[in-house]
Design a protein around this motif. Structure first.
Motif, PDB file in Angstrom:
ATOM      1  N   GLN A  43       0.829  -1.206   0.000  1.00  0.00           N
ATOM      2  CA  GLN A  43       0.000   0.000   0.000  1.00  0.00           C
ATOM      3  C   GLN A  43       0.865   1.258   0.000  1.00  0.00           C
ATOM      4  O   GLN A  43       0.582   2.233  -0.708  1.00  0.00           O
ATOM      5  CB  GLN A  43      -0.925   0.000   1.226  1.00  0.00           C
ATOM      6  N   LEU A  44       1.921   1.235   0.799  1.00  0.00           N
ATOM      7  CA  LEU A  44       2.803   2.395   0.871  1.00  0.00           C
ATOM      8  C   LEU A  44       3.578   2.584  -0.432  1.00  0.00           C
ATOM      9  O   LEU A  44       3.809   3.721  -0.869  1.00  0.00           O
ATOM     10  CB  LEU A  44       3.759   2.242   2.054  1.00  0.00           C
ATOM     11  N   GLN A  45       3.970   1.484  -1.064  1.00  0.00           N
ATOM     12  CA  GLN A  45       4.636   1.581  -2.358  1.00  0.00           C
ATOM     13  C   GLN A  45       3.698   2.156  -3.408  1.00  0.00           C
ATOM     14  O   GLN A  45       4.083   2.984  -4.242  1.00  0.00           O
ATOM     15  CB  GLN A  45       5.130   0.194  -2.786  1.00  0.00           C
ATOM     16  N   THR A  46       2.423   1.722  -3.348  1.00  0.00           N
ATOM     17  CA  THR A  46       1.413   2.265  -4.257  1.00  0.00           C
ATOM     18  C   THR A  46       1.279   3.775  -4.092  1.00  0.00           C
ATOM     19  O   THR A  46       1.158   4.523  -5.073  1.00  0.00           O
ATOM     20  CB  THR A  46       0.049   1.592  -3.999  1.00  0.00           C
ATOM     21  N   LEU A  47       1.314   4.221  -2.827  1.00  0.00           N
ATOM     22  CA  LEU A  47       1.188   5.653  -2.553  1.00  0.00           C
ATOM     23  C   LEU A  47       2.393   6.416  -3.092  1.00  0.00           C
ATOM     24  O   LEU A  47       2.255   7.499  -3.676  1.00  0.00           O
ATOM     25  CB  LEU A  47       1.036   5.886  -1.050  1.00  0.00           C
ATOM     26  N   GLU A  48       3.602   5.861  -2.906  1.00  0.00           N
ATOM     27  CA  GLU A  48       4.805   6.503  -3.452  1.00  0.00           C
ATOM     28  C   GLU A  48       4.713   6.605  -4.976  1.00  0.00           C
ATOM     29  O   GLU A  48       5.027   7.654  -5.558  1.00  0.00           O
ATOM     30  CB  GLU A  48       6.044   5.709  -3.058  1.00  0.00           C
ATOM     31  N   LEU A  51       2.115   9.312  -5.989  1.00  0.00           N
ATOM     32  CA  LEU A  51       2.541  10.692  -5.762  1.00  0.00           C
ATOM     33  C   LEU A  51       3.839  11.035  -6.486  1.00  0.00           C
ATOM     34  O   LEU A  51       4.184  12.215  -6.611  1.00  0.00           O
ATOM     35  CB  LEU A  51       2.701  10.946  -4.253  1.00  0.00           C
ATOM     36  N   GLY A  52       4.571  10.007  -6.891  1.00  0.00           N
ATOM     37  CA  GLY A  52       5.826  10.252  -7.576  1.00  0.00           C
ATOM     38  C   GLY A  52       6.901  10.818  -6.673  1.00  0.00           C
ATOM     39  O   GLY A  52       7.748  11.603  -7.117  1.00  0.00           O
ATOM     40  N   THR A  53       6.886  10.420  -5.414  1.00  0.00           N
ATOM     41  CA  THR A  53       7.885  10.914  -4.467  1.00  0.00           C
ATOM     42  C   THR A  53       8.181   9.853  -3.420  1.00  0.00           C
ATOM     43  O   THR A  53       7.360   8.967  -3.156  1.00  0.00           O
ATOM     44  CB  THR A  53       7.399  12.206  -3.778  1.00  0.00           C
ATOM     45  N   VAL A  54       9.363   9.927  -2.827  1.00  0.00           N
ATOM     46  CA  VAL A  54       9.760   8.966  -1.793  1.00  0.00           C
ATOM     47  C   VAL A  54       9.128   9.367  -0.469  1.00  0.00           C
ATOM     48  O   VAL A  54       9.260  10.515  -0.025  1.00  0.00           O
ATOM     49  CB  VAL A  54      11.295   8.911  -1.657  1.00  0.00           C
ATOM     50  N   LEU A  55       8.437   8.427   0.162  1.00  0.00           N
ATOM     51  CA  LEU A  55       7.783   8.666   1.443  1.00  0.00           C
ATOM     52  C   LEU A  55       8.439   7.903   2.586  1.00  0.00           C
ATOM     53  O   LEU A  55       8.256   8.257   3.754  1.00  0.00           O
ATOM     54  CB  LEU A  55       6.304   8.256   1.371  1.00  0.00           C
ATOM     55  N   LEU A  56       9.205   6.865   2.246  1.00  0.00           N
ATOM     56  CA  LEU A  56       9.692   5.934   3.261  1.00  0.00           C
ATOM     57  C   LEU A  56      11.209   5.898   3.315  1.00  0.00           C
ATOM     58  O   LEU A  56      11.892   6.006   2.294  1.00  0.00           O
ATOM     59  CB  LEU A  56       9.183   4.520   2.976  1.00  0.00           C
ATOM     60  N   ALA A  68       9.007  14.959   5.242  1.00  0.00           N
ATOM     61  CA  ALA A  68       7.916  15.479   4.413  1.00  0.00           C
ATOM     62  C   ALA A  68       6.691  14.584   4.497  1.00  0.00           C
ATOM     63  O   ALA A  68       5.546  15.070   4.529  1.00  0.00           O
ATOM     64  CB  ALA A  68       8.378  15.609   2.963  1.00  0.00           C
ATOM     65  N   ALA A  69       6.917  13.271   4.548  1.00  0.00           N
ATOM     66  CA  ALA A  69       5.793  12.336   4.658  1.00  0.00           C
ATOM     67  C   ALA A  69       5.114  12.451   6.019  1.00  0.00           C
ATOM     68  O   ALA A  69       3.895  12.264   6.131  1.00  0.00           O
ATOM     69  CB  ALA A  69       6.281  10.910   4.430  1.00  0.00           C
ATOM     70  N   GLN A  70       5.875  12.757   7.062  1.00  0.00           N
ATOM     71  CA  GLN A  70       5.277  12.963   8.387  1.00  0.00           C
ATOM     72  C   GLN A  70       4.347  14.176   8.373  1.00  0.00           C
ATOM     73  O   GLN A  70       3.252  14.134   8.938  1.00  0.00           O
ATOM     74  CB  GLN A  70       6.379  13.140   9.430  1.00  0.00           C
ATOM     75  N   ASP A  71       4.787  15.258   7.721  1.00  0.00           N
ATOM     76  CA  ASP A  71       3.922  16.432   7.596  1.00  0.00           C
ATOM     77  C   ASP A  71       2.667  16.096   6.787  1.00  0.00           C
ATOM     78  O   ASP A  71       1.555  16.535   7.118  1.00  0.00           O
ATOM     79  CB  ASP A  71       4.679  17.577   6.924  1.00  0.00           C
ATOM     80  N   TYR A  72       2.851  15.334   5.735  1.00  0.00           N
ATOM     81  CA  TYR A  72       1.723  14.909   4.893  1.00  0.00           C
ATOM     82  C   TYR A  72       0.743  14.072   5.712  1.00  0.00           C
ATOM     83  O   TYR A  72      -0.483  14.234   5.595  1.00  0.00           O
ATOM     84  CB  TYR A  72       2.276  14.106   3.720  1.00  0.00           C
ATOM     85  N   ALA A  73       1.277  13.204   6.588  1.00  0.00           N
ATOM     86  CA  ALA A  73       0.422  12.324   7.389  1.00  0.00           C
ATOM     87  C   ALA A  73      -0.460  13.117   8.347  1.00  0.00           C
ATOM     88  O   ALA A  73      -1.585  12.712   8.646  1.00  0.00           O
ATOM     89  CB  ALA A  73       1.280  11.323   8.167  1.00  0.00           C
ATOM     90  N   VAL A  74       0.043  14.251   8.845  1.00  0.00           N
ATOM     91  CA  VAL A  74      -0.767  15.089   9.744  1.00  0.00           C
ATOM     92  C   VAL A  74      -2.015  15.582   9.021  1.00  0.00           C
ATOM     93  O   VAL A  74      -3.133  15.532   9.559  1.00  0.00           O
ATOM     94  CB  VAL A  74       0.062  16.283  10.263  1.00  0.00           C
ATOM     95  N   THR A  75      -1.832  16.045   7.782  1.00  0.00           N
ATOM     96  CA  THR A  75      -2.972  16.516   6.989  1.00  0.00           C
ATOM     97  C   THR A  75      -3.914  15.371   6.653  1.00  0.00           C
ATOM     98  O   THR A  75      -5.141  15.501   6.717  1.00  0.00           O
ATOM     99  CB  THR A  75      -2.481  17.188   5.702  1.00  0.00           C
ATOM    100  N   ILE A  76      -3.337  14.221   6.292  1.00  0.00           N
ATOM    101  CA  ILE A  76      -4.150  13.055   5.950  1.00  0.00           C
ATOM    102  C   ILE A  76      -4.960  12.589   7.150  1.00  0.00           C
ATOM    103  O   ILE A  76      -6.137  12.226   7.035  1.00  0.00           O
ATOM    104  CB  ILE A  76      -3.255  11.916   5.429  1.00  0.00           C
ATOM    105  N   ARG A  77      -4.350  12.626   8.341  1.00  0.00           N
ATOM    106  CA  ARG A  77      -5.070  12.197   9.556  1.00  0.00           C
ATOM    107  C   ARG A  77      -6.303  13.063   9.781  1.00  0.00           C
ATOM    108  O   ARG A  77      -7.383  12.556  10.107  1.00  0.00           O
ATOM    109  CB  ARG A  77      -4.140  12.262  10.761  1.00  0.00           C
TER     110      ARG A  77
END
Length: 300
Positions: A43-48, A51-56, A68-77
């Motif tokens: 699922q996380l690979q699908t998300l990367e 979005l075309g960017t490294v999250l992990l 950057a992914a941590q900041d993104y996760a705050v908005t997603i939450r």
């Protein structure tokens, strides 16, 4: 396909990202989501890929999010929470709207909640969801339509004054067996403070025409606990009169000074100014306006 739709990632992938950020490990995220670790990784690979960017950051057998992914996760939450709240409100009340309201615990329970049955009778089509928040927050990242707030301005919001808070110093009778204390003596007694009103005691003394020195003492985060501290003789507390009527009447608390109650601020309903108020917010605001008009006409 519209741009916004092309950018919208799969919901399952967003849930995996939020769970990994909150729980700290793929193992814990997999357990919560009832998936295997490999499924979470996919699922996380699908998300990367989407979005075309490294999250992990992949380290041996562990996964963690990039900053950057941590900041993104705050908005997603916040977005997932809004979806969940909206879904729950629709399930509970499929024919009406909903209002997600952040409340201050003591004011909410003692002033607002006893009045809510009247709102429910007048507007059965609106479901109100209450959540406690002690401090201001960003409406853009929290799933709230409005909030109950005490004190000064909340940037980016419109507001309605609900009630001015009247406070007075009180304590257990064992602390002042000979009756109320003089102001200068009171300043030397153990004082109880509350986190949301850090300058309350100093402002109160100033209104009495007395400039105190240092005012040390025990600090509490809520009125419910500071009242208990006062009841058990821990010190003198500066408390809203509407919270301690029964304790004063029973003699569990006594006035620590022969002074009239004073106002150090007011409670407000606030809502974000950068978007139109929903029908539920408008109905609630209009109803509260009627409540505050009644409050002003009551003797104090």
């Amino acid at each position: 396909m519209p741009l916004a739709r092309r950018l919208l990632p799969p919901l399952a992938a967003l849930r995996a990202l939020e769970a990994l950020d909150r729980l700290g490990s793929a193992t814990a995220a997999a357990q919560e989501l009832a998936l295997s670790q490999s499924a979470v990784s996919r699922q996380l690979q699908t998300l990367e890929d989407h979005l075309g960017t490294v999250l992990l950051i992949r380290e041996k057998r562990s996964l963690r999010l990039t900053p950057a992914a941590q900041d993104y996760a705050v908005t997603i939450r916040a977005a997932l929470s809004s979806i969940a709240n909206a879904s729950m409100a629709l399930r509970v009340n499929p024919v009406g709207g909903s209002l997600s309201l952040a409340i201050l615990p003591s004011f909410g329970m003692r002033w607002l909640v006893p009045r809510l049955p009247d709102f429910a009778r007048r507007h059965p089509e609106v479901t109100i969801n209450l959540t406690t928040r002690l401090k201001p927050f960003s409406f853009s990242s929290e799933p709230f339509d409005a909030a109950i707030h005490f004190g000064g301005d909340w940037p980016g919001t419109d507001s309605l004054v609900l009630m001015r808070e009247q406070v007075l110093p009180v304590c257990a009778p064992t602390l002042l067996p000979d009756g109320a204390a003089a102001i200068d003596r009171l300043a030397k007694m153990p004082l109880l403070h509350i986190q949301t009103r850090p300058e309350a005691w100093r402002n109160w003394f100033t209104l009495q025409g007395f400039e105190p020195g240092a005012l040390p003492g025990t600090t509490f985060d809520q009125f419910t606990t500071i009242i208990q501290g006062a009841l058990h003789g821990l010190g003198v507390a500066l408390l809203p009169d509407y919270l301690i009527d029964s304790e004063l009447l029973s003699g569990q608390l006594v006035r620590a000074a022969d002074t009239a109650p004073v106002s150090l601020g007011a409670y407000h309903l606030v809502w974000p100014a950068d978007r139109p108020a929903t029908p539920a917010v408008t109905k609630f605001r209009d109803w509260l306006t009627f409540q505050t008009e009644e409050e002003e006409n009551l003797p104090r």
